[in-house]
Design an enzyme around this catalytic site. Structure first.
Site, mmCIF file in Angstrom:
data_model
loop_
_atom_site.group_PDB
_atom_site.id
_atom_site.type_symbol
_atom_site.label_atom_id
_atom_site.label_comp_id
_atom_site.label_asym_id
_atom_site.label_seq_id
_atom_site.Cartn_x
_atom_site.Cartn_y
_atom_site.Cartn_z
ATOM 1 N N GLU A 156 0.851 -1.201 0.000
ATOM 2 C CA GLU A 156 0.000 0.000 0.000
ATOM 3 C C GLU A 156 0.881 1.244 0.000
ATOM 4 O O GLU A 156 1.929 1.238 0.630
ATOM 5 C CB GLU A 156 -0.913 -0.024 1.232
ATOM 6 C CG GLU A 156 -1.908 -1.157 1.100
ATOM 7 C CD GLU A 156 -2.920 -1.243 2.246
ATOM 8 O OE1 GLU A 156 -2.913 -0.368 3.127
ATOM 9 O OE2 GLU A 156 -3.695 -2.197 2.245
ATOM 10 N N HIS A 216 -8.280 0.799 1.136
ATOM 11 C CA HIS A 216 -8.204 0.425 2.562
ATOM 12 C C HIS A 216 -9.166 1.278 3.403
ATOM 13 O O HIS A 216 -8.743 2.024 4.297
ATOM 14 C CB HIS A 216 -6.752 0.563 3.081
ATOM 15 C CG HIS A 216 -6.502 -0.261 4.317
ATOM 16 N ND1 HIS A 216 -5.298 -0.858 4.603
ATOM 17 C CD2 HIS A 216 -7.316 -0.585 5.348
ATOM 18 C CE1 HIS A 216 -5.379 -1.502 5.762
ATOM 19 N NE2 HIS A 216 -6.598 -1.346 6.231
HETATM 20 C C1 GLV Z 1 -7.657 -1.380 9.684
HETATM 21 O O1 GLV Z 1 -7.212 -1.938 8.749
HETATM 22 C C2 GLV Z 1 -7.542 -1.862 11.023
HETATM 23 O O2 GLV Z 1 -6.738 -2.765 11.280
HETATM 24 O O3 GLV Z 1 -8.280 -1.357 11.885
#
Ligand code: GLV
Length: 321
Positions: free
Chosen positions: A268, A286
């Site tokens: 990412e 995400h």
């Molecule tokens: C997001 O990806 C989290 O781990 O809260």
């Protein structure tokens, strides 16, 4: 008057969270519209009593050294904590916390959003509507049925269970895999435990809900993708490196599986370049927990953990493993 604890905050959080934080501590925040750089992080943590960090901050021995021995807590804004070297923290007597539970619904909902988008070609249809026109035809943009199909849930934790439970409205058969059978999962969802290979062979949709650990890195690789039905769709809202993204891009291009819905990526913020040219993958940046309510609630959980640590109490959401 008692000195308030001094905290470094690696990224600005929603306004109500910052207001709550003001009540319990003094802090310095990285207010840039980007993650703290490594240098900023190492400088920012120096001499603090606690640190509020995000999933894109790598927290390792160098950061613990920079913070100093008085720093009691690294409070992660997120449920996943693969960005933190927890054994190293434990060795040093530093607490690590995360934000479980408050994001179960939002993340499970996102997995459903991707499942629907991939099965019914929502993003592809949207692109088409913006770029041209269409004529209704019997075999135009055919997708996959969802109701009554088999759902494979990889990982029977809080989010996987929430996701599976929501399939009840669609009359789906649920298979799940994990380290061991979970009576709670079965009681709540009616799901049946299966070995991962069996789940991959028999499911029409496979959704991943495991944490990223050395054991789950590339859990879904070329061999596992090869077990899936050519008509099956893979959904990932957990962590990118759980899937071998290059192998996935090859499988999608060769259509050995039908499609994928991805909210997380191996490197990412960049997806595997091969994915961008493919119509049978839907990608989001995400945003599994990204609702107004959930992102605020996650912040309030973090504040509670910091408040406890600054008072010398064990924080409620201690990560133990
Ligand atoms: C997001 O990806 C989290 O781990 O809260």
């Amino acid at each position: 008057m008692n000195r308030k604890g001094n905290v470094y905050v690696s990224r600005l959080l929603p306004h109500p969270v910052m207001e709550k934080l003001k009540e319990i501590c003094d802090f310095e925040v990285n207010a840039e519209p980007r993650p703290a750089t490594r240098e900023e992080l190492l400088r920012g943590v120096r001499g603090r009593d606690a640190v509020l960090c995000l999933l894109n901050d790598r927290i390792d021995a160098e950061v613990f050294d920079a913070a100093g021995p008085q720093c009691r807590l690294f409070a992660n804004y997120g449920v996943g904590y693969n960005n933190i070297d927890v054994p190293e923290a434990r060795k040093r007597g530093v607490w690590v916390t995360n934000t479980p539970d408050v994001l179960n619904d939002a993340t499970a909902d996102m997995a459903w959003a991707l499942l629907f988008a991939a099965a019914r070609r929502v993003a592809e249809g949207d692109r088409l509507m913006r770029s041209g026109t269409f004529s209704w035809q019997p075999e135009f943009m055919l997708g996959a049925d969802i109701t009554g199909r088999t759902l494979g849930v990889v990982g029977a934790g809080r989010i996987g269970r929430n996701f599976a439970l929501k399939s009840r409205g669609f009359g789906m058969k649920v298979l799940y895999s994990g380290r061991r059978p979970s009576p709670e999962f079965e009681a709540e969802t009616g799901g049946r435990f299966a070995a991962l290979d069996e789940l991959l062979r028999d499911s029409d949709f496979v959704s991943i809900h495991v944490p990223l650990t050395p054991e789950t890195h590339h859990l879904i690789g070329e061999r596992e993708l090869g077990l899936m039905k050519p008509s099956a769709i893979l959904i990932n809202t957990s962590r990118g490196p759980v899937v071998d993204e290059k192998a996935l891009a090859r499988a999608l291009e060769a259509r050995t599986i039908r499609g994928a819905g991805l909210d997380v990526f191996e490197n990412e913020p960049n997806p595997e370049p091969g994915l961008k040219a493919l119509d049978n993958v839907v990608m989001t940046p995400h945003i599994g927990s990204a609702t107004v309510e959930t992102r605020t609630n996650m912040g309030l959980v973090v504040v509670r953990n910091i408040a406890a640590a600054l008072e010398g109490r064990e924080p409620p959401n201690l990560v133990r493993g």
